[in-house]
Write an enzyme that holds these catalytic residues in place. Sequence first.
Site, mmCIF file in Angstrom:
data_model
loop_
_atom_site.group_PDB
_atom_site.id
_atom_site.type_symbol
_atom_site.label_atom_id
_atom_site.label_comp_id
_atom_site.label_asym_id
_atom_site.label_seq_id
_atom_site.Cartn_x
_atom_site.Cartn_y
_atom_site.Cartn_z
ATOM 1 N N LYS A 45 -12.937 14.923 -7.846
ATOM 2 C CA LYS A 45 -12.138 13.693 -7.759
ATOM 3 C C LYS A 45 -10.635 13.988 -7.833
ATOM 4 C CE LYS A 45 -10.224 9.817 -7.950
ATOM 5 N NZ LYS A 45 -10.398 8.462 -8.317
ATOM 6 N N GLY A 52 3.280 5.812 -5.021
ATOM 7 C CA GLY A 52 2.988 5.015 -6.212
ATOM 8 C C GLY A 52 1.498 4.843 -6.389
ATOM 9 N N HIS A 68 -1.859 17.688 18.487
ATOM 10 C CA HIS A 68 -2.632 18.926 18.347
ATOM 11 C C HIS A 68 -3.955 18.576 17.655
ATOM 12 C CE1 HIS A 68 -3.972 22.759 16.825
ATOM 13 N NE2 HIS A 68 -3.085 23.383 17.592
ATOM 14 N N ILE A 76 -11.103 -1.286 -10.915
ATOM 15 C CA ILE A 76 -12.372 -0.640 -10.553
ATOM 16 C C ILE A 76 -13.551 -1.374 -11.200
ATOM 17 C CG2 ILE A 76 -13.710 1.526 -10.712
ATOM 18 C CD1 ILE A 76 -11.156 1.547 -8.848
ATOM 19 N N CYS A 125 -3.125 6.424 -9.025
ATOM 20 C CA CYS A 125 -4.050 7.525 -8.765
ATOM 21 C C CYS A 125 -3.322 8.758 -8.266
ATOM 22 C CB CYS A 125 -5.062 7.073 -7.726
ATOM 23 S SG CYS A 125 -5.691 5.437 -8.064
HETATM 24 N N1 SAJ Z 1 1.565 6.902 1.138
HETATM 25 C C1 SAJ Z 1 2.573 7.421 1.942
HETATM 26 N N2 SAJ Z 1 2.237 7.963 3.144
HETATM 27 C C2 SAJ Z 1 0.934 8.002 3.587
HETATM 28 C C3 SAJ Z 1 -0.074 7.483 2.760
HETATM 29 C C4 SAJ Z 1 0.256 6.937 1.540
HETATM 30 O O1 SAJ Z 1 3.754 7.408 1.573
HETATM 31 O O2 SAJ Z 1 0.726 8.500 4.693
HETATM 32 C C5 SAJ Z 1 1.907 6.311 -0.178
HETATM 33 C C6 SAJ Z 1 1.526 4.835 -0.298
HETATM 34 O O3 SAJ Z 1 2.527 4.007 0.195
HETATM 35 C C7 SAJ Z 1 1.336 4.696 -1.811
HETATM 36 C C8 SAJ Z 1 0.749 6.054 -2.203
HETATM 37 O O4 SAJ Z 1 1.093 6.938 -1.165
HETATM 38 O O5 SAJ Z 1 2.569 4.515 -2.467
HETATM 39 C C9 SAJ Z 1 -0.743 6.083 -2.419
HETATM 40 O O6 SAJ Z 1 -1.411 5.215 -1.536
HETATM 41 P P1 SAJ Z 1 -2.796 5.524 -0.802
HETATM 42 O O7 SAJ Z 1 -3.094 4.358 0.026
HETATM 43 O O8 SAJ Z 1 -2.749 6.847 -0.128
HETATM 44 O O9 SAJ Z 1 -3.840 5.719 -2.001
HETATM 45 P P2 SAJ Z 1 -4.217 4.866 -3.313
HETATM 46 O O10 SAJ Z 1 -3.435 5.407 -4.462
HETATM 47 O O11 SAJ Z 1 -4.141 3.402 -3.064
HETATM 48 O O12 SAJ Z 1 -5.763 5.258 -3.513
HETATM 49 C C10 SAJ Z 1 -6.144 6.621 -3.682
HETATM 50 C C11 SAJ Z 1 -7.270 6.942 -2.728
HETATM 51 N N3 SAJ Z 1 -7.486 8.394 -2.665
HETATM 52 C C12 SAJ Z 1 -7.430 9.099 -1.506
HETATM 53 O O13 SAJ Z 1 -7.182 8.606 -0.448
HETATM 54 C C13 SAJ Z 1 -7.733 10.561 -1.627
HETATM 55 C C14 SAJ Z 1 -8.530 6.209 -3.172
HETATM 56 O O14 SAJ Z 1 -9.634 6.580 -2.352
HETATM 57 C C15 SAJ Z 1 -8.857 6.529 -4.626
HETATM 58 O O15 SAJ Z 1 -9.980 5.799 -5.086
HETATM 59 C C16 SAJ Z 1 -7.674 6.118 -5.476
HETATM 60 O O16 SAJ Z 1 -6.529 6.861 -5.025
HETATM 61 C C17 SAJ Z 1 -7.997 6.417 -6.925
HETATM 62 O O17 SAJ Z 1 -8.320 5.471 -7.659
HETATM 63 O O18 SAJ Z 1 -8.011 7.577 -7.330
#
Ligand code: SAJ
Length: 400
Positions: A195, A246, A233, A11, A249
């Site tokens: 957050k 993973g 839907h 960040i 966050c």
């Molecule tokens: N994942 C799934 N299925 C999905 C979406 C994600 O299995 O449909 C998994 C991903 O493979 C990964 C994990 O979830 O292992 C998280 O990935 P992500 O892309 O959803 O999010 P991060 O951790 O890279 O980033 C998040 C974001 N928060 C939200 O979307 C609410 C980002 O905006 C934040 O800035 C970040 O956390 C943070 O620093 O808090």
Amino acid sequence: MKVCVVGLGYIGLPTTLMLAAHGVDVTGMDKNIKIVDSLCRGVVTFEEKGLDELFQSAVKQKVAFTDTLGNADVYIVAVSTPYDPVSKKVDAQYVIAAVKDVLAVCPEGAVLVIESTIPPGTIERSIVPLIRKNVHLVHAPERIIPGNMVYELEHNSRTIGADDRNVGETVKALYASFCSGEIVITDIKTAEMSKVVENTYRDINIAFANELVKICRDGGMDVYEIIRIANLHPRVNILTPGPGVGGHCISVDPWFLVGDYPMEAKLIRAAREINDSMPRFVLGRVLEIMKENGLSDFSRVGLYGLTYKENVDDTRESPTLQLLKEIKASGLVAPQVYDPFVKTTIADNQHQTLQEFLDACDCIVVMVGHQQLRENPAMLDGKVVLDTRHIGGITNAQRM
Ligand code: SAJ
């Protein structure tokens, strides 16, 4: 106005560069001299879309990198906040240490902005008691997603938590130098909570998709077809199941609420537990699929992908690392591992070339849907495949 960003990680670095690229006089500070040296040599410290270009724009302006804190009007703290594995509460030691360092050098009247994610009440409980001089505290939680950080820094909406409106306006103006999204000013505790809530919301929604995988496997139903239909839907939007959650966050922040509100945060805890159970579920599927295909040598199983999601080089809390722990705990031999984005060796039997990896495996588990594989799913032809990311196009791929 002079700005100092404390912590040049995922960040802090993009934030420093973004401020500089927009004409702000900024110094990026990190205690890790290797990071500072690398940046001084003109080499960015992690891979991220658009980061190299941003670096080039920044260095044309006023930017410096250092390992010692100096004088500034605004300090932005962007260090990590892990959680205590036992109590599940936030471990704010890095934020506290950074704030103490800033307090030792900052002038009277300085503004201290904390970007690190912290649960509601942390600033009041752990930071306010440290303050001995006239400084202003602000919480401006970061929101950018690895893989699209540069774009999101410029376009996402931001929250500025300040208990003094004028200070909030000053910080808003600073962020508005590069951010075109809506910038909301609120109080500190609301900013802290909003957050954590954002990441918890996502964790719960991913957990729902992951629970559906388990139900559909048990009931002999096609989860992906069911999600596709349900999502037609207008008010349904189920996320994508995967091998776990993973990153630093979403797999961390919800625990803060469980730690502080154990009696109330029941759904949040359940979601965390479901997502944490996915690597074990994947291991069960691997063993089933090996049996169905007459394979018995676990050392010829390969895990494709070590990062926590596609097209990033970040392996923090990655489902693959969680799965490797499960495998070890089950007494199985170490599988083969490969990730095109991970050049340093962090696992046993980690290959540096795709071909070497493929040659060592009969059964491949797709843990991450990197572009490399999506563009050429035929590279897994002839292997027994478990596709946990449902990327499609792989011949004879088995699903979770
Ligand atoms: N994942 C799934 N299925 C999905 C979406 C994600 O299995 O449909 C998994 C991903 O493979 C990964 C994990 O979830 O292992 C998280 O990935 P992500 O892309 O959803 O999010 P991060 O951790 O890279 O980033 C998040 C974001 N928060 C939200 O979307 C609410 C980002 O905006 C934040 O800035 C970040 O956390 C943070 O620093 O808090």
